[in-house]
Design an enzyme around this catalytic site. Structure first.
Site, PDB file in Angstrom:
ATOM      1  N   ALA A 385      41.407  48.376  48.355  1.00 27.88           N
ATOM      2  CA  ALA A 385      40.267  48.118  47.476  1.00 27.88           C
ATOM      3  C   ALA A 385      38.967  48.488  48.186  1.00 27.88           C
ATOM      4  CB  ALA A 385      40.253  46.645  47.061  1.00 27.88           C
ATOM      5  N   ALA A 386      38.895  48.154  49.478  1.00 29.27           N
ATOM      6  CA  ALA A 386      37.675  48.441  50.241  1.00 29.27           C
ATOM      7  C   ALA A 386      37.959  48.262  51.720  1.00 29.27           C
ATOM      8  CB  ALA A 386      36.540  47.510  49.803  1.00 29.27           C
ATOM      9  N   GLU A 388      35.676  47.217  55.387  1.00 28.04           N
ATOM     10  CA  GLU A 388      34.419  46.606  55.796  1.00 28.04           C
ATOM     11  C   GLU A 388      33.725  47.289  56.953  1.00 28.04           C
ATOM     12  OE1 GLU A 388      37.661  44.413  58.227  1.00 28.04           O
ATOM     13  OE2 GLU A 388      37.469  45.224  56.229  1.00 28.04           O
ATOM     14  N   ASN A 389      33.826  48.595  57.101  1.00 29.92           N
ATOM     15  CA  ASN A 389      33.169  49.260  58.234  1.00 29.92           C
ATOM     16  C   ASN A 389      31.733  48.755  58.379  1.00 29.92           C
ATOM     17  OD1 ASN A 389      35.500  51.057  58.354  1.00 29.92           O
ATOM     18  ND2 ASN A 389      34.587  52.091  56.597  1.00 29.92           N
ATOM     19  N   GLU A 422      33.951  41.940  51.333  1.00 24.07           N
ATOM     20  CA  GLU A 422      33.568  42.937  52.341  1.00 24.07           C
ATOM     21  C   GLU A 422      32.255  42.581  53.033  1.00 24.07           C
ATOM     22  OE1 GLU A 422      35.859  44.970  53.162  1.00 24.07           O
ATOM     23  OE2 GLU A 422      37.052  44.356  51.428  1.00 24.07           O
ATOM     24  N   GLU A 444      40.473  37.944  57.923  1.00 20.08           N
ATOM     25  CA  GLU A 444      40.863  38.099  56.518  1.00 20.08           C
ATOM     26  C   GLU A 444      40.916  36.758  55.773  1.00 20.08           C
ATOM     27  OE1 GLU A 444      40.681  40.772  55.187  1.00 20.08           O
ATOM     28  OE2 GLU A 444      40.937  42.239  56.781  1.00 20.08           O
TER      29      GLU A 444
END
Length: 1035
Positions: A385-386, A388-389, A422, A444
């Site tokens: 889904a994404a 988090e960089n 995120e 997480e």
């Protein structure tokens, strides 16, 4: 070759060394040679003169010496292999605490034998800074790079071991960066693919407490995959456009540049990207300088990052446009997406809530956001889904772009929670990173918990943390964690494959549930103080779970010192009160809270308890409370006694109330730490019921004596609102799952849902529908299925007619809609259509027909998925073709997803097979959606066998495409197999697993257990289930 042609365009550091001849053109030593590498100093050659008559004897002597030497080397290699295996086994046996401290786990001398053989990098070297320069060639999807790594020597070593995967290394140079700089000669260098490392063996040792540099040039492909540095595309005005983006978590930075690719090895990064001027480039930090290069090329030099791990380093090369906003503190927030999506305003909502969320988290954690900017990048293709960089979060388009005219409230909610998740990672994960992947839940679990807390901040009336958290997190993860094949939330990682295994819903959802339980036990002030201290202490560094427990313990001690020592009022409910009062309540029982001791039971043991509450008939007003490990397969306790031994005990914060038809008592707090305990209660008469785990704050199930269950059912039928909404949902989930596991008769859950016509709240309906769909997948191919569906419809009918269908008003907006009301209506309509309500079917067919005839879609967005699926299943092939055409023509991302899933609802095997083949073998379906297509075909009773056969036939292709991506393989395996429920299908699954060679072993073990449970339920309970339905007045 294209790779050769572009080398002249690459960036270059000042050359400060001599290329080793053994590695020209990137050709390394074989693995077999690597196994026997020994670094030896050169010796001076001596000329020997011999008499002719001695030549023959000398030759024989030499031959003998060679043979002996070969034998000795072979024995040495075998010895070294054994030593490596032995040290690996020793490491595997160490305690978790030792595993958290890397320097204590491995003997340095053992490490130096063949350090490339270990799963973990040797601890001898520690990176400090990377200078990484890349040239990106979008015309042929390749890139070249040069990385200069400054590192510190911790322990003396002759080896530099770096992670690389699929990189063609051209040249490596090592040099000292101390008072006497100079090149260090390389003896050998080689790839060791088994552990995805590149080894540089030096002539002399690197000295401790000195700094060195390694310079490596390399080339690679921009893969058409989903990991590393990969490419994607989209169509704009009939033209296909390409972009390239990174996905490094958890272990894929090594696909883009040589590095120390473990979270503990934090360093600073200076990135430079060279590309054609028609593209723009992004990275974690803002652009410092942009330098025009040769004609048509530009180089962007980005500011240096703070200390960070490799897995959330990121960059992208694309031709997107953006919108931006700024926080009050000056942080620039930009959302980049396809130009037409930006033009339509599809990213405006995400941009707006990101600004609010940065301020929310800064206030909650009392720690400022660390970077000058935060970019949100919406890409067409992404494995998750994404991601988090830090400073450059990447989202798949359907999780961040919103089309208000066609998006449902469910879509809005899901998008919101992904963004909230995120942004939380910018603190939990990026600022403070787990030491190692065994504690991935530290990032997480927190991000998943704050999905609900942060969404409540944005939309207080949604009440997510107290309601939707129960069904979507607690109930869902308990299904998984109740399996005998479950695992502790913190589990040691021994092999590379184990790293992928720890990223599952146990880490995400159980982590969130345990954090929620602890937060409510401690009280909000102590919880927030602990988080603040944890983040401030470990910022820009790493932490393990004990670091978190220590900070919470310190916070509780400080808070306790600030509280009155002898409170005059009675002990109130701990979920809303300071920790010190809870501690005093425990001390009254002769117990002490030790956060580490309490939480280790929850994090280091698999599963969760079922707490059984029953009256003690021999004593007045007392109850007997016991705990045991809940597991769906009770036979597993006999089959695997070591797994389910008596050590499975938890310290449980049990809240307990008593009530009757008009009254419910204040909650009592009981800390249950023994297998069985007896506790005094208030007045308990024959009509008084007991209710445990108030509002489902605890991570456990509650069971009662049958008499108490019947009293609770009677209460729900008479006046459900005496019991809280959260507990009504919890009772439904517990009763269905306890019956499925054999703790209760099968009729008890069916009797409980008879109260649903009186239920006015969404949450209990949502809990009931989830449980009913679990039963539906067991029963939908049985001869008497209609008896079950009729019983469900009899509970749904009155509410369905009372709520009716939503009206698609021109002035309506998902932002203004009443969430609870809209979701309640949607839930009831979905149940009615799914189980065959005739009116619901007619309404869906009418809405689809109107759309086809008028070419104007008047279907309310909140029920489009239900209408599309129902219409495709009931109507002819032309409707399927119409939906297929709309899927290709619509530009709305949320609508595309709904249309694609509707295509899987057909009862036409030919169309389903066509969809499966098109999704896998063409570009018509995005890569990340192929798995969803196969799963949804499997959910369709008419497509179940087809999806199962297709999965087995195409497994090699699917595994090669998605095997490395977290979640994807396990999601596919679970999704395709969870509906199998016959002996034949179980045997087919076992045969397939046996022939599979151990790939995705944990996911397949879980699948086998679930299908075994399905088959066992049919064998043990199906007959009694339908027997009761035949006698039921509602059937």
């Amino acid at each position: 070759m294209a790779l050769e042609e572009k080398r002249g365009k690459g960036l270059s550091f000042t050359q400060m060394g001599i290329e080793d001849n053994s590695m020209r053109n990137g050709r390394g030593l074989s693995d077999q040679w690597a196994d026997s590498v020994v670094v030896r100093p050169r010796t001076t050659e001596r000329h020997i003169t011999v008499h002719k008559r001695l030549v023959l004897g000398f030759a024989i002597s030499i031959l003998t010496l060679i043979i002996v030497t070969v034998i000795a080397v072979l024995l040495s290699v075998r010895f070294e292999e054994c030593a490596a295996e032995s040290s690996s086994r020793a490491a595997n046996g160490t305690s978790t605490k030792l595993n958290q401290s890397r320097d204590a786990t491995l003997n340095h001398k053992d490490e130096e034998v063949q350090p490339w053989r270990h799963l973990r990098l040797p601890t001898s070297l520690r990176p400090r800074h990377y200078d990484l320069k890349l040239s990106v060639y979008m015309d042929n999807f390749t890139f070249s790079g040069e990385v200069n790594i400054e590192f510190e020597c911790v322990n003396s070593s002759k080896f530099i071991v770096l992670h690389t995967d699929r990189l063609e290394v051209e040249k490596a140079v090592v040099y000292s960066d101390n008072k006497k700089p100079g090149v260090i000669r390389i003896h050998r260098q080689f790839h060791y693919p088994s552990n995805q490392v590149y080894v540089i063996a030096l002539h002399r040792e690197l000295k401790p407490q000195r700094t060195y540099k390694v310079n490596i040039t390399f080339e690679a492909q921009i893969e058409n995959e989903l990991l590393g540095f990969f490419r994607s595309s989209y169509v704009l005005h009939g033209e296909r456009r390409f972009l390239a983006v990174t996905q490094f978590s958890p272990t894929h930075a090594r696909k883009a540049f040589p590095c120390f690719d473990e979270p503990i090895y934090k360093a600073t990064f200076k990135i430079s990207l060279k590309h054609e001027t028609g593209y723009l480039s992004l990275s974690n930090m803002p652009v410092e300088t942009s330098v025009p290069d040769e004609e048509g090329w530009v180089t962007n030099h980005f500011f240096q990052t703070p200390r960070m791990s490799t897995y959330y380093l990121a960059w992208a090369v694309c031709n997107f446009t953006y919108k931006e906003t700024f926080t009050d503190s000056g942080v620039a927030i930009r959302l980049y997406a396809r130009p037409n999506a930006i033009e339509k305003g599809s990213g405006d909502y995400a941009l707006q809530i990101t600004k609010r969320l940065l301020k929310f988290y800064e206030d909650y954690f009392k720690v400022k956001y660390s970077l000058p900017k935060l970019d949100l990048l919406a890409v067409p293709k992404h494995p998750y889904a994404a991601m988090e960089n830090w400073g450059l979060s990447v989202f798949v388009e359907q999780k961040i772009l919103l089309d208000p005219e066609v998006s449902s409230i469910s879509y809005l909610m899901e998008l919101t929670m992904v963004v909230v998740h995120e942004i939380c990672h910018q603190w939990f994960g990026d600022l403070v990173t787990p030491v190692w992947w065994e504690d991935v839940w530290l990032k997480e679990g927190f991000a998943h918990f704050f999905e609900y807390v942060g969404t409540d901040f944005l939309f207080p009336k949604w009440n997510m943390e107290k309601q939707r958290f129960l069904t979507d997190v607690l109930h869902e993860v308990m299904l998984l964690d109740g399996l005998a094949s479950s695992h502790p939330i913190s589990q040691e990682v021994y092999q590379a494959t184990d790293i992928d295994r720890v990223f599952d819903w146990i880490a995400y959802k159980k982590g969130a549930a345990l954090i929620r339980m602890l937060a409510n036990v401690m009280g909000q002030p102590v919880f927030q103080r602990g988080l603040n201290d944890y983040l401030l202490t470990h910022m820009y560094g790493n932490a393990a779970r004990d670091d978190l427990w220590n900070k919470f313990s310190e916070a509780q001690q400080i808070h306790h010192q600030l509280q009155p020592q002898h409170p005059s009022h009675p002990i109130p409910h701990p979920m809303n009160q300071p920790y010190s009062q809870l501690k005093e309540a425990m001390q009254k029982e002769g117990k002490n809270i030790n956060i580490k001791e309490v939480m280790d039971r929850w994090t280091l043991q698999m599963g969760y308890p079922v707490v059984t509450i029953s009256r003690n008939d021999s004593l007045d007003n007392s109850v007997i409370i016991s705990q045991e490990h809940f597991v769906y397969d009770m036979d597993a306790k006999a089959r695997v006694p070591d797994l389910f031994n008596t050590s499975f005990l938890w310290q449980i914060p049990l809240t307990l109330s008593a009530g009757n038809s008009t009254y419910i008592s204040p909650e009592s707090i009981i800390w249950l730490s023994n297998r069985t305990e007896s506790h005094k209660m208030g007045q308990l008469d024959e009509g008084t019921w007991l209710l445990g785990n108030i509002n489902q704050m605890g991570y456990f199930r509650v069971n009662y004596h049958l008499h108490n269950w019947r009293l609770l059912i009677k209460q729900l039928m008479r006046n459900p609102e005496i019991i809280s909404v959260g507990n009504r949902a919890g009772l439904i989930d517990d009763v269905f799952n306890l019956a499925r596991a054999g703790y209760l008769p099968q009729n008890i859950p069916l009797e409980m849902i008879r109260y649903l016509p009186q239920e006015r709240e969404f949450l209990p309906w949502h809990a009931a529908s989830r449980s009913l769909y679990q039963l539906d997948k067991l029963l939908d191919r049985t001869e008497e299925y209609s008896m079950f569906s009729d019983y469900v419809l009899s509970q749904v009918a009155s509410m369905y007619h009372r709520l009716g269908w939503p009206v698609n008003s021109a002035n309506s907006s998902i932002m203004q809609a009443a969430y609870q009301t809209e979701e309640m209506q949607r839930e009831v309509i979905m149940l009615a259509c799914s189980f065959g309500n005739k009116h619901c079917h007619r309404q869906a067919v009418s809405l689809i027909s109107d759309w086809i005839s008028s070419n104007k879609n008047r279907i309310p967005p909140n029920v489009r998925d239900i209408v599309y699926c129902t219409g495709v299943s009931l109507m002819d092939e032309d409707v399927w073709e119409f939906i297929w055409m709309k899927f290709h023509s619509t530009a709305a991302i949320s609508e595309k997803k709904v249309l694609l899933e509707a295509l899987t609802c057909s009862d036409n095997g030919f169309l389903l097979n066509r969809l499966l083949n098109l999704s896998l073998s063409s570009d018509l379906v995005p890569d990340q959606d192929v798995i969803d297509v196969i799963i949804h075909v499997g959910r369709n009773p008419h497509g179940r066998h087809l999806a199962w056969s297709y999965f087995r036939e195409k497994w090699d292709i699917l595994n090669s495409r998605y095997g490395e991506a977290l979640f994807m393989n396990s999601k596919l395996i679970n999704g395709v197999t969870e509906f199998l429920n016959t002996e034949t299908e179980l045997n087919e699954l076992r045969d397939f697993v046996q022939s599979n060679g151990g790939v995705a072993a944990s996911a397949f073990a879980r699948a086998v257990e679930i299908v075994e449970a399905n088959v066992r339920w049919h064998r043990l309970f199906e007959q009694r289930f339908f027997q009761w339905l035949r006698k039921s007045p509602n059937s």
